[in-house]
Design a protein around this motif. Structure first.
Motif, PDB file in Angstrom:
ATOM      1  N   LEU A 312       0.812  -1.212   0.000  1.00 60.09           N
ATOM      2  CA  LEU A 312       0.000   0.000   0.000  1.00 60.09           C
ATOM      3  C   LEU A 312       0.850   1.268   0.000  1.00 60.09           C
ATOM      4  O   LEU A 312       0.328   2.358   0.245  1.00 60.09           O
ATOM      5  CB  LEU A 312      -0.921   0.007   1.228  1.00 60.09           C
ATOM      6  N   ASN A 313       2.142   1.113  -0.314  1.00 59.28           N
ATOM      7  CA  ASN A 313       3.016   2.285  -0.226  1.00 59.28           C
ATOM      8  C   ASN A 313       2.786   3.286  -1.355  1.00 59.28           C
ATOM      9  O   ASN A 313       3.305   4.400  -1.313  1.00 59.28           O
ATOM     10  CB  ASN A 313       4.494   1.871  -0.173  1.00 59.28           C
ATOM     11  N   ASN A 314       2.028   2.918  -2.391  1.00 61.10           N
ATOM     12  CA  ASN A 314       1.715   3.875  -3.446  1.00 61.10           C
ATOM     13  C   ASN A 314       0.327   4.487  -3.272  1.00 61.10           C
ATOM     14  O   ASN A 314      -0.171   5.180  -4.153  1.00 61.10           O
ATOM     15  CB  ASN A 314       1.815   3.215  -4.824  1.00 61.10           C
ATOM     16  N   VAL A 315      -0.299   4.229  -2.122  1.00 58.26           N
ATOM     17  CA  VAL A 315      -1.617   4.795  -1.814  1.00 58.26           C
ATOM     18  C   VAL A 315      -1.425   6.004  -0.903  1.00 58.26           C
ATOM     19  O   VAL A 315      -0.783   5.908   0.145  1.00 58.26           O
ATOM     20  CB  VAL A 315      -2.525   3.753  -1.134  1.00 58.26           C
ATOM     21  N   THR A 316      -1.962   7.146  -1.314  1.00 58.17           N
ATOM     22  CA  THR A 316      -1.868   8.358  -0.500  1.00 58.17           C
ATOM     23  C   THR A 316      -2.866   8.253   0.647  1.00 58.17           C
ATOM     24  O   THR A 316      -4.072   8.138   0.422  1.00 58.17           O
ATOM     25  CB  THR A 316      -2.173   9.609  -1.339  1.00 58.17           C
ATOM     26  N   LYS A 317      -2.359   8.314   1.862  1.00 54.24           N
ATOM     27  CA  LYS A 317      -3.206   8.049   3.026  1.00 54.24           C
ATOM     28  C   LYS A 317      -3.611   9.311   3.780  1.00 54.24           C
ATOM     29  O   LYS A 317      -4.533   9.274   4.589  1.00 54.24           O
ATOM     30  CB  LYS A 317      -2.504   7.070   3.966  1.00 54.24           C
ATOM     31  N   ARG A 318      -2.918  10.410   3.557  1.00 51.17           N
ATOM     32  CA  ARG A 318      -3.266  11.657   4.222  1.00 51.17           C
ATOM     33  C   ARG A 318      -3.480  12.733   3.170  1.00 51.17           C
ATOM     34  O   ARG A 318      -2.571  13.049   2.392  1.00 51.17           O
ATOM     35  CB  ARG A 318      -2.181  12.085   5.205  1.00 51.17           C
ATOM     36  N   LEU A 319      -4.683  13.292   3.146  1.00 51.80           N
ATOM     37  CA  LEU A 319      -5.046  14.304   2.163  1.00 51.80           C
ATOM     38  C   LEU A 319      -5.203  15.652   2.872  1.00 51.80           C
ATOM     39  O   LEU A 319      -5.565  15.720   4.049  1.00 51.80           O
ATOM     40  CB  LEU A 319      -6.354  13.930   1.466  1.00 51.80           C
ATOM     41  N   PHE A 320      -4.951  16.719   2.121  1.00 49.23           N
ATOM     42  CA  PHE A 320      -4.982  18.049   2.721  1.00 49.23           C
ATOM     43  C   PHE A 320      -6.030  18.930   2.036  1.00 49.23           C
ATOM     44  O   PHE A 320      -6.158  18.928   0.808  1.00 49.23           O
ATOM     45  CB  PHE A 320      -3.612  18.707   2.628  1.00 49.23           C
ATOM     46  N   PRO A 321      -6.766  19.690   2.849  1.00 50.54           N
ATOM     47  CA  PRO A 321      -7.764  20.607   2.291  1.00 50.54           C
ATOM     48  C   PRO A 321      -7.092  21.875   1.773  1.00 50.54           C
ATOM     49  O   PRO A 321      -5.919  22.132   2.069  1.00 50.54           O
ATOM     50  CB  PRO A 321      -8.653  20.913   3.500  1.00 50.54           C
ATOM     51  N   ALA A 322      -7.843  22.666   1.021  1.00 52.39           N
ATOM     52  CA  ALA A 322      -7.318  23.924   0.490  1.00 52.39           C
ATOM     53  C   ALA A 322      -8.401  24.988   0.560  1.00 52.39           C
ATOM     54  O   ALA A 322      -9.590  24.694   0.382  1.00 52.39           O
ATOM     55  CB  ALA A 322      -6.845  23.737  -0.951  1.00 52.39           C
ATOM     56  N   LEU A 323      -7.993  26.209   0.823  1.00 51.55           N
ATOM     57  CA  LEU A 323      -8.925  27.332   0.903  1.00 51.55           C
ATOM     58  C   LEU A 323      -9.306  27.801  -0.492  1.00 51.55           C
ATOM     59  O   LEU A 323      -8.449  28.022  -1.346  1.00 51.55           O
ATOM     60  CB  LEU A 323      -8.279  28.476   1.687  1.00 51.55           C
ATOM     61  N   MET A 324     -10.610  27.956  -0.721  1.00 52.10           N
ATOM     62  CA  MET A 324     -11.124  28.513  -1.972  1.00 52.10           C
ATOM     63  C   MET A 324     -11.669  29.909  -1.662  1.00 52.10           C
ATOM     64  O   MET A 324     -12.735  30.061  -1.060  1.00 52.10           O
ATOM     65  CB  MET A 324     -12.239  27.620  -2.541  1.00 52.10           C
ATOM     66  N   GLU A 325     -10.920  30.936  -2.036  1.00 51.07           N
ATOM     67  CA  GLU A 325     -11.324  32.316  -1.747  1.00 51.07           C
ATOM     68  C   GLU A 325     -12.291  32.805  -2.818  1.00 51.07           C
ATOM     69  O   GLU A 325     -11.953  32.839  -3.991  1.00 51.07           O
ATOM     70  CB  GLU A 325     -10.104  33.226  -1.687  1.00 51.07           C
ATOM     71  N   ARG A 326     -13.502  33.186  -2.352  1.00 52.85           N
ATOM     72  CA  ARG A 326     -14.496  33.694  -3.303  1.00 52.85           C
ATOM     73  C   ARG A 326     -15.089  35.003  -2.775  1.00 52.85           C
ATOM     74  O   ARG A 326     -14.337  35.828  -2.272  1.00 52.85           O
ATOM     75  CB  ARG A 326     -15.545  32.618  -3.568  1.00 52.85           C
ATOM     76  N   GLY A 327     -16.396  35.168  -2.899  1.00 51.94           N
ATOM     77  CA  GLY A 327     -16.968  36.498  -2.629  1.00 51.94           C
ATOM     78  C   GLY A 327     -17.698  36.673  -1.326  1.00 51.94           C
ATOM     79  O   GLY A 327     -18.300  37.730  -1.109  1.00 51.94           O
ATOM     80  N   SER A 328     -17.670  35.694  -0.441  1.00 52.38           N
ATOM     81  CA  SER A 328     -18.528  35.767   0.750  1.00 52.38           C
ATOM     82  C   SER A 328     -17.832  36.317   1.980  1.00 52.38           C
ATOM     83  O   SER A 328     -18.412  36.354   3.068  1.00 52.38           O
ATOM     84  CB  SER A 328     -19.069  34.371   1.078  1.00 52.38           C
ATOM     85  N   VAL A 329     -16.572  36.772   1.835  1.00 50.47           N
ATOM     86  CA  VAL A 329     -15.821  37.309   2.965  1.00 50.47           C
ATOM     87  C   VAL A 329     -15.383  38.739   2.653  1.00 50.47           C
ATOM     88  O   VAL A 329     -14.819  39.017   1.586  1.00 50.47           O
ATOM     89  CB  VAL A 329     -14.587  36.439   3.277  1.00 50.47           C
ATOM     90  N   LYS A 330     -15.648  39.641   3.603  1.00 54.32           N
ATOM     91  CA  LYS A 330     -15.252  41.037   3.465  1.00 54.32           C
ATOM     92  C   LYS A 330     -14.090  41.325   4.401  1.00 54.32           C
ATOM     93  O   LYS A 330     -14.082  40.913   5.556  1.00 54.32           O
ATOM     94  CB  LYS A 330     -16.415  41.956   3.795  1.00 54.32           C
ATOM     95  N   ASP A 331     -13.105  42.051   3.901  1.00 54.86           N
ATOM     96  CA  ASP A 331     -11.970  42.486   4.721  1.00 54.86           C
ATOM     97  C   ASP A 331     -12.406  43.708   5.519  1.00 54.86           C
ATOM     98  O   ASP A 331     -12.714  44.758   4.937  1.00 54.86           O
ATOM     99  CB  ASP A 331     -10.789  42.816   3.823  1.00 54.86           C
ATOM    100  N   ILE A 332     -12.442  43.585   6.846  1.00 55.36           N
ATOM    101  CA  ILE A 332     -12.853  44.713   7.695  1.00 55.36           C
ATOM    102  C   ILE A 332     -11.686  45.236   8.527  1.00 55.36           C
ATOM    103  O   ILE A 332     -11.890  46.020   9.463  1.00 55.36           O
ATOM    104  CB  ILE A 332     -14.024  44.313   8.619  1.00 55.36           C
ATOM    105  N   SER A 333     -10.473  44.791   8.196  1.00 56.93           N
ATOM    106  CA  SER A 333      -9.309  45.214   8.988  1.00 56.93           C
ATOM    107  C   SER A 333      -8.915  46.647   8.645  1.00 56.93           C
ATOM    108  O   SER A 333      -9.283  47.195   7.617  1.00 56.93           O
ATOM    109  CB  SER A 333      -8.139  44.283   8.743  1.00 56.93           C
TER     110      SER A 333
END
Length: 333
Positions: A312-333
């Motif tokens: 099973l050494n060619n099977v990826t066992k740990r997967l990682f998520p990724a952020l998808m930046e779109r239009g639902s967040v406003k920068d208020i800083s």
């Protein structure tokens, strides 16, 4: 009725070669495999599945247990597992435990009665000990979205905690400090892990965790509107909400609309899973991508490797998520 002997004679190979080709054995040379299947097509030979199973001690079927048939999560998982195993001449038998312990146990008994060769398993209800018993009976088992140390090589996990962290950090970096969190069912390990990621991000940026800003919802739509209204009624200074899946975020959009709030302007929302509809929401939903297709494909590949005596050494066992930046967040800083 066409026989395997006639196929062998037309292809000019042995009957055992025909049998191995039908069973997907990799020992068959490609030129012989082509000759066998050309002969099968010419003669119209239909192998008897029951006879094949008796001869090879295999049913050429793989079982799959899912939590439910509803929603946008399990559909892609089932589709991609089935696609991979069919390429190797296996059929997929799918059953649902309906997120109930006894029904998951019954589903496993049903699959065992079908003499499955392997199993792709998703379960929130079965204990670690029960899953280890299942693997003992069906060694060619891969477990998705859950980790058990004793069978670590057979677990395909996504880092939900990291996903919760980067979602919350994204809101913090956009100036938000009063960040609500609507979880899925806390009986589900991915919900607990995503919540922990939320807490980790708050701690990293020295924002005090406030239990009043967290409320339990569901990964389906049932009751989420009520949970979201309760959360918003608790604190009118909330500027952002982290929803632990996109279905919850969809409900949050509706509640905000009912209250005259514009998502991406008056309040920011981040989801999780990157369901197919999330780019088409108004505004498009910033979310965390869950690599569903990769998880399904790796799990299917793992089962096939075990069945064929491969490591099973060619099977990826740990997967990682990724952020998808779109239009639902406003920068208020």
């Amino acid at each position: 009725m066409i026989t395997i002997k006639e196929v062998a004679e037309l292809a000019n190979v042995s009957q055992s070669t025909v049998s191995r080709a039908l069973n997907g054995h990799e020992s068959v040379k490609e030129k012989n495999r082509i000759k066998v299947f050309e002969a099968i097509e010419t003669l119209g030979y239909q192998p008897n599945a029951f006879a094949q199973a008796l001869a090879s001690n295999r049913s050429h079927s793989i079982g799959m247990l899912v939590g439910t048939f509803d929603g946008p999560y399990f559909g892609p998982l089932m589709h991609h597992v089935e696609r991979i195993v069919r390429q190797k001449n296996y059929h997929l038998i799918i059953t649902s435990g309906h997120e109930q312990h006894e029904e998951e146990q019954e589903s496993i008994r049903f699959l065992n009665a079908k003499k499955i060769d392997g199993l792709v398993l998703t379960s929130d209800m079965l204990s670690d000990a029960e899953i280890l018993q299942i693997v003992e009976k069906t060694p060619a088992t891969m477990l998705m979205n859950r980790y058990i140390p004793e069978i670590s090589d057979q677990c395909i996990c996504m880092d939900n905690e990291w996903g919760g962290y980067i979602a919350t950090e994204y809101l913090i970096k956009n100036g938000h400090r009063r960040i609500g969190c609507i979880t899925g069912q806390l009986s589900k390990i991915d919900s607990r892990e995503r919540l922990q990621g939320y807490r980790n991000a708050l701690a990293k940026y020295e924002i005090e965790y406030d239990q009043n800003l967290v409320i339990e919802g569901r990964f389906d739509h049932d009751g989420n509107d009520t949970a979201i209204r309760r959360l918003m009624d608790r604190d009118d200074e909330i500027t952002a909400i982290f929803c632990l899946n996109d279905s919850i975020a969809l409900s949050a959009y509706g509640v905000c609309h009912d209250r005259g709030l514009t998502v991406g302007e008056d309040i920011s929302i981040v989801g999780f899973d990157n369901h197919a509809y999330s780019p088409f929401m108004t505004p498009s939903l910033s979310t965390i991508n869950f690599p569903l297709e990769e998880m399904a494909c790796e799990a299917a590949k793992g089962v096939l490797n075990i069945l064929n005596g491969k490591p099973l050494n060619n099977v990826t066992k740990r997967l990682f998520p990724a952020l998808m930046e779109r239009g639902s967040v406003k920068d208020i800083s």
